[in-house]
Scaffold this active site. Structure first.
Site, short mmCIF file in Angstrom:
data_model
loop_
_atom_site.label_atom_id
_atom_site.label_comp_id
_atom_site.label_asym_id
_atom_site.label_seq_id
_atom_site.Cartn_x
_atom_site.Cartn_y
_atom_site.Cartn_z
N HIS A 88 0.85 -1.19 0.00
CA HIS A 88 0.00 0.00 0.00
C HIS A 88 0.89 1.25 0.00
O HIS A 88 1.95 1.27 0.60
CB HIS A 88 -0.93 -0.01 1.22
CG HIS A 88 -1.98 1.06 1.13
ND1 HIS A 88 -1.73 2.36 1.52
CD2 HIS A 88 -3.25 1.05 0.68
CE1 HIS A 88 -2.83 3.08 1.30
NE2 HIS A 88 -3.75 2.31 0.79
N GLU A 157 -3.45 2.35 -7.50
CA GLU A 157 -3.86 3.48 -6.67
C GLU A 157 -2.84 4.62 -6.83
O GLU A 157 -1.77 4.58 -6.20
CB GLU A 157 -3.88 3.06 -5.20
CG GLU A 157 -4.78 1.90 -4.89
CD GLU A 157 -5.12 1.84 -3.41
OE1 GLU A 157 -6.29 2.03 -3.10
OE2 GLU A 157 -4.21 1.66 -2.59
#
Ligand code: PEP
Length: 242
Positions: A88, A157
């Protein structure tokens, strides 16, 4: 489709339990057949519901051991957790995790047969250099990663879109997703300021197989609304495919 909610460092154990229960009931009552998963903070990990899987936001590449401050596989096994988020952008850019460590985690949890949601994405300065630079940046995030692993789910992302309220244009999401799809045939999620107001148009894109949502999913009703959007889009997407 796949709908995933990343709570980051939000919600406690009691609120997470209530969230999972409400979400699971919603999915059951509405006959949802999409994959629905939530990633609570470490202190709120729990067993999932009938429909909702619970995953870990991070895990160390070991079964157990002297890794102060880290969760390892034993702590995930306690809750039958079989899904882990790796790479992430907040782990990469806020915590400072390097690709080498990320690849180690990937290899470890791949070996254990976990489902891995692997996050990639570029910072703003790279995006401003154009699409070629962007795709080259993503290429470095594939280093040490088995893009053909059957348990892999990729989440694209853009770093500058996470938690900012900014999103790429739909055409740009489509362009970058189709380029990523040339590298892997595994499901591909979009993440970065997805919320109930824009989820439908993003989910409707051809190369989007689902969404990874942070702040926009903290209210369970908002996440349910996105799941309802995905369900209503099935017929439409099937029609476009055929
Ligand atoms: C995320 O945490 O993966 C994310 C996409 O956050 P947000 O939806 O808040 O931008």
């Amino acid at each position: 489709m796949i709908l995933a909610a990343n709570f980051k460092s939000n919600l406690n154990r009691a609120k997470t339990a209530a969230y999972v229960q409400t979400l699971d009931t919603f999915c059951t009552q509405n006959g949802v057949d999409d994959r629905v998963m939530v990633f609570p903070p470490a202190s709120a990990l729990c067993v999932g519901g009938l429909h909702v899987s619970v995953g870990a936001q991070n895990a160390f590449a070991a079964k157990n051991g002297a890794f102060t401050g880290e969760l390892a596989q034993d702590q995930l096994d306690e809750f039958n957790i079989r899904t882990v988020l790796i790479g992430h952008s907040e782990r990469r850019h806020v915590i400072g995790e390097r690709q080498e460590l990320i690849a180690e985690k990937f290899a470890y949890y791949q070996k254990q047969g976990f489902e891995i949601v692997y996050c990639i994405g570029e910072p703003l300065e790279v995006r401003e250099e154009g699409n070629d630079a962007l795709l080259e940046y993503l290429e470095a995030q594939y280093e040490g990663i088995d893009l053909h692993y059957s348990g892999l789910i990729v989440a694209y992302e853009p770093v500058w879109a996470i938690g900012t309220g900014l999103t790429p244009t739909l055409a740009n999401i489509e362009l970058i997703h189709s380029a990523i799809k040339e590298r892997t045939s595994r499901p591909l999620l979009y993440g970065g300021s997805v919320k109930k107001e824009n989820a439908r148009e993003i989910l409707a894109l051809e190369h989007v197989d689902g969404v990874l949502v942070g702040s926009g999913a903290l209210e369970v009703n908002h996440f349910c609304s996105m799941i309802a959007d995905a369900k209503s889009l099935h017929v439409h997407k099937e029609r476009v495919k055929s």
